[in-house]
Design a protein around this motif. Structure first.
Motif, PDB file in Angstrom:
ATOM      1  N   TYR A 294      41.115  27.807  45.109  1.00  0.00           N
ATOM      2  CA  TYR A 294      39.859  28.553  45.016  1.00  0.00           C
ATOM      3  C   TYR A 294      40.194  30.002  45.313  1.00  0.00           C
ATOM      4  CZ  TYR A 294      35.111  29.976  46.602  1.00  0.00           C
ATOM      5  OH  TYR A 294      33.908  30.590  46.784  1.00  0.00           O
ATOM      6  N   GLY A 295      39.715  30.926  44.467  1.00  0.00           N
ATOM      7  CA  GLY A 295      40.100  32.308  44.697  1.00  0.00           C
ATOM      8  C   GLY A 295      39.343  33.316  43.863  1.00  0.00           C
TER       9      GLY A 295
ATOM     10  N   ILE B  36      47.774  39.991  47.929  1.00  0.00           N
ATOM     11  CA  ILE B  36      47.928  40.152  49.373  1.00  0.00           C
ATOM     12  C   ILE B  36      46.886  39.292  50.079  1.00  0.00           C
ATOM     13  CG2 ILE B  36      47.785  41.791  51.291  1.00  0.00           C
ATOM     14  CD1 ILE B  36      48.732  43.943  49.332  1.00  0.00           C
ATOM     15  N   SER B  37      47.307  38.530  51.053  1.00  0.00           N
ATOM     16  CA  SER B  37      46.393  37.689  51.813  1.00  0.00           C
ATOM     17  C   SER B  37      45.523  38.549  52.741  1.00  0.00           C
ATOM     18  CB  SER B  37      47.174  36.665  52.630  1.00  0.00           C
ATOM     19  OG  SER B  37      46.297  35.821  53.356  1.00  0.00           O
ATOM     20  N   MET B  38      44.264  38.196  52.829  1.00  0.00           N
ATOM     21  CA  MET B  38      43.304  38.884  53.688  1.00  0.00           C
ATOM     22  C   MET B  38      42.779  37.913  54.752  1.00  0.00           C
ATOM     23  SD  MET B  38      42.530  42.163  52.583  1.00  0.00           S
ATOM     24  CE  MET B  38      44.312  42.451  52.507  1.00  0.00           C
ATOM     25  N   PRO B  39      42.372  38.437  55.904  1.00  0.00           N
ATOM     26  CA  PRO B  39      41.865  37.556  56.963  1.00  0.00           C
ATOM     27  C   PRO B  39      40.544  36.887  56.591  1.00  0.00           C
ATOM     28  CG  PRO B  39      42.428  39.734  57.824  1.00  0.00           C
ATOM     29  CD  PRO B  39      42.457  39.841  56.341  1.00  0.00           C
ATOM     30  N   GLY B  40      40.363  35.691  57.150  1.00  0.00           N
ATOM     31  CA  GLY B  40      39.103  34.966  56.999  1.00  0.00           C
ATOM     32  C   GLY B  40      39.135  33.736  57.863  1.00  0.00           C
TER      33      GLY B  40
ATOM     34  N   ALA C  43      41.672  37.032  49.717  1.00  0.00           N
ATOM     35  CA  ALA C  43      42.777  37.608  48.961  1.00  0.00           C
ATOM     36  C   ALA C  43      42.404  38.965  48.383  1.00  0.00           C
ATOM     37  CB  ALA C  43      43.205  36.663  47.840  1.00  0.00           C
ATOM     38  N   LEU C  44      43.424  39.749  48.103  1.00  0.00           N
ATOM     39  CA  LEU C  44      43.294  41.040  47.426  1.00  0.00           C
ATOM     40  C   LEU C  44      44.294  41.061  46.282  1.00  0.00           C
ATOM     41  CD1 LEU C  44      42.322  44.142  47.465  1.00  0.00           C
ATOM     42  CD2 LEU C  44      44.399  44.535  48.811  1.00  0.00           C
TER      43      LEU C  44
ATOM     44  N   ALA D 147      40.928  44.020  43.357  1.00  0.00           N
ATOM     45  CA  ALA D 147      39.796  43.096  43.410  1.00  0.00           C
ATOM     46  C   ALA D 147      39.891  42.260  44.677  1.00  0.00           C
ATOM     47  CB  ALA D 147      39.783  42.189  42.185  1.00  0.00           C
ATOM     48  N   THR D 148      38.744  42.013  45.307  1.00  0.00           N
ATOM     49  CA  THR D 148      38.766  41.226  46.538  1.00  0.00           C
ATOM     50  C   THR D 148      37.437  40.517  46.744  1.00  0.00           C
ATOM     51  OG1 THR D 148      39.359  41.300  48.904  1.00  0.00           O
ATOM     52  CG2 THR D 148      37.923  43.053  48.081  1.00  0.00           C
ATOM     53  N   HIS D 149      37.457  39.561  47.661  1.00  0.00           N
ATOM     54  CA  HIS D 149      36.255  38.872  48.154  1.00  0.00           C
ATOM     55  C   HIS D 149      36.451  38.746  49.656  1.00  0.00           C
ATOM     56  CE1 HIS D 149      33.439  35.077  47.956  1.00  0.00           C
ATOM     57  NE2 HIS D 149      32.908  36.095  48.623  1.00  0.00           N
TER      58      HIS D 149
END
Length: 251
Positions: A101-102, A117-121, A127-128, A140-142
């Protein structure tokens, strides 16, 4: 009488990408909710129609399944690529139900290269995507649902963009309101291009803006917003798409 460009004007033009001189970059950000609409129907064509009608050069997409059980083994970004005729880049945020899922990017132009690049959550990893194109770099990111993780992500984004000399755009579902601390921190590095007074979520009766398109302000480029709108699509997803057309003015 002949008119001659000044040396300063000539130098300025040299720094502006040729395509950006002719027309603005048409950017769309869309949380597509895995192509499941407010009517609970999953419809890839409906999402593709929204994108095609907007006719963007590039799209940041959030909430995409890749070959998961709930998606019946379908690669959501792959379906949207086929239906729109655009190039696609996918980034897995978390493994999920036999797939992942991404987020993703659709673009008229094939990217030169990209990295994820992995983002915190804490509720789920984020992800970025950083994708380089001929005239600009698009991210792009969420972002996470928690303000703490959003704040932790900002230095990671800033570090990832160091040393990039092309104009940079960032777009996505940031899960934060305009007056929040994360948005205040982002304002130190980015210019918000969309009108945040126009709400984006929930799609049927929007009551807040949590979807954004930005331009990076720290490597010398200037930007002129030619058009900005939230597309009045109330059914295809649980978010409304955000669109801007922006001209790169050069250094």
């Amino acid at each position: 009488m002949k008119h001659h460009l000044s040396l300063l004007s000539l130098l300025l033009i040299m720094f502006i990408p040729a395509s950006a001189q002719k027309a603005g970059v048409n950017i769309l950000s869309y949380n597509v909710h895995n192509c499941i609409g407010m009517d609970k129907e999953q419809d890839y064509q409906r999402i593709a129609n929204v994108i095609q009608q907007a006719d963007p050069d590039i799209v940041a997409l959030q909430e995409l399944d890749s070959v998961t059980e709930r998606n019946k083994g379908i690669y959501a970004l792959g379906e949207l690529k086929k239906l729109t005729g655009m190039h696609g880049v996918y980034a897995s945020a978390i493994p999920f139900q036999g797939g992942s899922y991404g987020i993703g990017i659709l673009s008229k132009e094939a990217p030169i290269k990209h990295e994820v690049i992995s983002m915190p959550g804490r509720e789920e990893k984020r992800a970025l995507i950083i994708a380089e194109f001929k005239d600009y770099v698009f991210c792009a990111t969420h972002q996470s649902l928690t303000a703490e993780d959003q704040l932790l992500s900002i230095p990671l984004i800033q570090e990832a963009l160091k040393g990039i000399h092309k104009p940079i755009f960032l777009a996505g579902d940031m899960n934060s309101k305009p007056q929040s601390k994360p948005q205040e921190m982002l304002a130190g590095q980015f210019v918000t291009l969309n009108d945040t007074a126009v709400h984006t979520f929930p799609a049927d009766v929007p009551n807040r803006c949590i979807d954004y398109i930005y331009a990076y302000s720290q490597n010398g480029y200037q930007f002129d917003v030619q058009q900005q709108k939230v597309i009045e699509e109330a059914v295809a997803s649980d978010h409304r798409p955000v669109q801007v057309v922006v001209q790169i003015k050069g250094k």
